[in-house]
Design a protein around this motif. Structure first.
Motif, PDB file in Angstrom:
ATOM      1  N   SER A   1       1.180  -1.110  -0.185  1.00  0.00           N
ATOM      2  CA  SER A   1      -0.219   0.011  -0.051  1.00  0.00           C
ATOM      3  C   SER A   1       0.945   1.106   0.277  1.00  0.00           C
ATOM      4  O   SER A   1       0.115   2.475  -0.372  1.00  0.00           O
ATOM      5  CB  SER A   1      -0.633  -0.124   0.886  1.00  0.00           C
TER       6      SER A   1
ATOM      7  N   SER B   1      -6.492   1.430   4.054  1.00  0.00           N
ATOM      8  CA  SER B   1      -6.933   1.376   2.827  1.00  0.00           C
ATOM      9  C   SER B   1      -6.700  -0.519   2.768  1.00  0.00           C
ATOM     10  O   SER B   1      -6.944  -1.017   2.893  1.00  0.00           O
ATOM     11  CB  SER B   1      -5.974   1.719   2.550  1.00  0.00           C
ATOM     12  N   THR B   2      -5.018  -1.300   3.812  1.00  0.00           N
ATOM     13  CA  THR B   2      -5.011  -2.150   3.829  1.00  0.00           C
ATOM     14  C   THR B   2      -5.688  -3.537   4.456  1.00  0.00           C
ATOM     15  O   THR B   2      -6.085  -4.344   4.340  1.00  0.00           O
ATOM     16  CB  THR B   2      -3.130  -2.303   4.373  1.00  0.00           C
TER      17      THR B   2
ATOM     18  N   ILE C   1      -4.033   0.228  -3.371  1.00  0.00           N
ATOM     19  CA  ILE C   1      -3.207  -1.315  -3.134  1.00  0.00           C
ATOM     20  C   ILE C   1      -3.232  -2.335  -3.767  1.00  0.00           C
ATOM     21  O   ILE C   1      -3.676  -1.959  -4.830  1.00  0.00           O
ATOM     22  CB  ILE C   1      -4.631  -2.040  -2.512  1.00  0.00           C
TER      23      ILE C   1
ATOM     24  N   GLN D   1       2.039   7.130   0.021  1.00  0.00           N
ATOM     25  CA  GLN D   1       0.686   6.246  -0.145  1.00  0.00           C
ATOM     26  C   GLN D   1       0.682   5.961  -1.426  1.00  0.00           C
ATOM     27  O   GLN D   1       0.845   7.203  -2.305  1.00  0.00           O
ATOM     28  CB  GLN D   1       0.411   6.375   0.631  1.00  0.00           C
TER      29      GLN D   1
END
Length: 165
Positions: A66, A106-107, A75, A72
């Motif tokens: 990610s 998000s992960t 994903i 960042q």
């Protein structure tokens, strides 16, 4: 860490080991887990410690990318969870997911979709992702960058006040 005003939180190997064992202690009161899934790469070390402490012999990985050490990005699932562990989950076995940190979540969202009934545990949690995990040890502010021991080398650090010795 691109923002010069962002806080840094360096974590030593000793501290990370203690925090990972504290996570295991907290999880021990929740009964027996049948398998642990480590989110690679950051979750590999705490998952190994937790698996040892809780005597979990089925250890699996899921590889999700990610972000790198500074940026960042989207994903990407590099290695999915094995069918064997997915089948365990389908039969009602208790699965534990372990990562080093939940940041934006998000992960965690992606892995939770893979194993929706699993217990999700992290060593550290930031506010944006905190609600996506079931158990964590230490919360840090969203503007704090955690430097894990595998990212560090012993070097001089200037005093916080900006002065010199």
């Amino acid at each position: 860490m691109t923002d010069p005003n962002q806080k840094s939180f360096p974590v030593t190997w000793d501290q990370f080991h203690r925090d990972s064992r504290a996570l295991a202690w907290r999880l021990a009161g929740m009964g027996t887990f049948d398998a642990v899934v480590a989110i690679a790469r950051g979750g590999l070390v705490p998952a190994a410690i937790v698996a040892r402490e809780l005597n979990i012999r089925t250890v699996e990985t899921v590889a999700v990318k990610s972000y790198d050490h500074q940026n960042q990005s989207g994903i990407q699932v590099l290695k999915p969870i094995s069918q064997q562990v997915l089948d365990l989950a389908k039969t009602g076995k208790k699965i534990l997911i372990v990562d080093d940190l939940v940041d934006t979540g998000s992960t965690a969202r992606v892995v939770r979709e893979m194993l929706p009934g699993a217990h999700f545990a992290t060593v550290y949690a930031k506010p944006k992702g905190r609600d996506l995990v079931d158990t964590f040890i230490t919360e840090v502010s969203q503007d704090t960058w955690i430097f894990f021991p595998w990212d560090l080398d012993v070097a001089y650090v200037a005093p916080i006040s900006g002065g010199t010795d």
